[in-house]
Scaffold this active site. Sequence first.
Site, PDB file in Angstrom:
ATOM      1  N   HIS A 135     -11.783   5.857  -1.444  1.00 41.68           N
ATOM      2  CA  HIS A 135     -11.257   4.580  -0.949  1.00 41.68           C
ATOM      3  C   HIS A 135     -12.352   3.651  -0.428  1.00 41.68           C
ATOM      4  O   HIS A 135     -12.221   2.433  -0.508  1.00 41.68           O
ATOM      5  CB  HIS A 135     -10.243   4.881   0.157  1.00 41.68           C
ATOM      6  CG  HIS A 135      -9.570   3.684   0.734  1.00 41.68           C
ATOM      7  ND1 HIS A 135      -8.919   2.742  -0.040  1.00 41.68           N
ATOM      8  CD2 HIS A 135      -9.428   3.267   2.024  1.00 41.68           C
ATOM      9  CE1 HIS A 135      -8.404   1.802   0.739  1.00 41.68           C
ATOM     10  NE2 HIS A 135      -8.700   2.091   1.989  1.00 41.68           N
ATOM     11  N   SER A 161      -8.917  -2.749   1.493  1.00 41.69           N
ATOM     12  CA  SER A 161      -7.776  -2.070   2.098  1.00 41.69           C
ATOM     13  C   SER A 161      -6.861  -3.088   2.791  1.00 41.69           C
ATOM     14  O   SER A 161      -6.416  -4.036   2.148  1.00 41.69           O
ATOM     15  CB  SER A 161      -8.285  -0.988   3.060  1.00 41.69           C
ATOM     16  OG  SER A 161      -7.266  -0.063   3.368  1.00 41.69           O
ATOM     17  N   GLU A 216      -1.635  -0.983  20.678  1.00 41.04           N
ATOM     18  CA  GLU A 216      -0.185  -1.087  20.880  1.00 41.04           C
ATOM     19  C   GLU A 216       0.481  -1.759  19.682  1.00 41.04           C
ATOM     20  O   GLU A 216       1.454  -1.246  19.122  1.00 41.04           O
ATOM     21  CB  GLU A 216       0.114  -1.859  22.159  1.00 41.04           C
ATOM     22  CG  GLU A 216       1.608  -1.990  22.444  1.00 41.04           C
ATOM     23  CD  GLU A 216       1.907  -2.755  23.717  1.00 41.04           C
ATOM     24  OE1 GLU A 216       3.103  -3.013  23.976  1.00 41.04           O
ATOM     25  OE2 GLU A 216       0.965  -3.110  24.442  1.00 41.04           O
TER      26      GLU A 216
END
Length: 266
Positions: free
Chosen positions: A244, A89, A181
Amino acid sequence: MSTPMLHAVTSGESGPRVAFCHGLFGQGRNWTQIAKGLADICRPTLLDMPDHGRSPWTERFDYAGAADLVADSLRAIDDTEPWIVVGHSMGGKIAMLVALRHPELVDRLCVVDISPAATTSFSEFETYIAAMQAMDLGSITTREQADASMREAAPDPGVRAFLLQNLRREGDGWRWQPNLEVIGRDIATIGGWPTDEVAGLAPFDKTVLWLAGERSLYVTDDDLAEMRRLFPRVRLVTVKGVGHWVHSEAPEVTLQALRALITSSR
């Protein structure tokens, strides 16, 4: 100023060096089962990607920068021989960039269920990030409470468990290990592909194994041409009946494919 090294755990006593790059919100230890199954023929290294696990945080996410951090970390571990690099991924995109930007460092490559293209089915991660950021860590006393607070955003228990592995005890409280963040701000970059930065790079002309899950949406027929352009010696293997998470849904098939890659002649 010295470059911060990524957190790495190495096992095995002999054979080729093999580096594993995990996906978004994963950790190097997600590849532990596979690494144990290969430690008799190679020296696996499980890396925490930038902004994940116990690796340093960055000020912004970009694939070229992440690939360079991986390359620097691998050279710090062993710069005497090239590596086999495996990535799933997000980690698969990083692994591709390592091979393209540092071809002398990479002997062979395995890309697991991702393509050199923008990922269209990445939107669920925005939901997960929002829920993780919204969790009131000060009021959480047990993992069961944390699990309950994530249930609406991530109804699948397996997905919640995967995300909550990133929640760590710190004294009497909790903290998230990933850099939420930066990941939240740069999620479009993580789901994208650095086309402009790749455009000037030569194709990687060594052996590449491309593992795709039959039920996954992350590898499509539209991706084949670009993958073959960048990696002319690529071989696509579609793993039947899985999505996946190829290496966790079909560990024996993954092991067999990687053993063949590691032991094959160049």
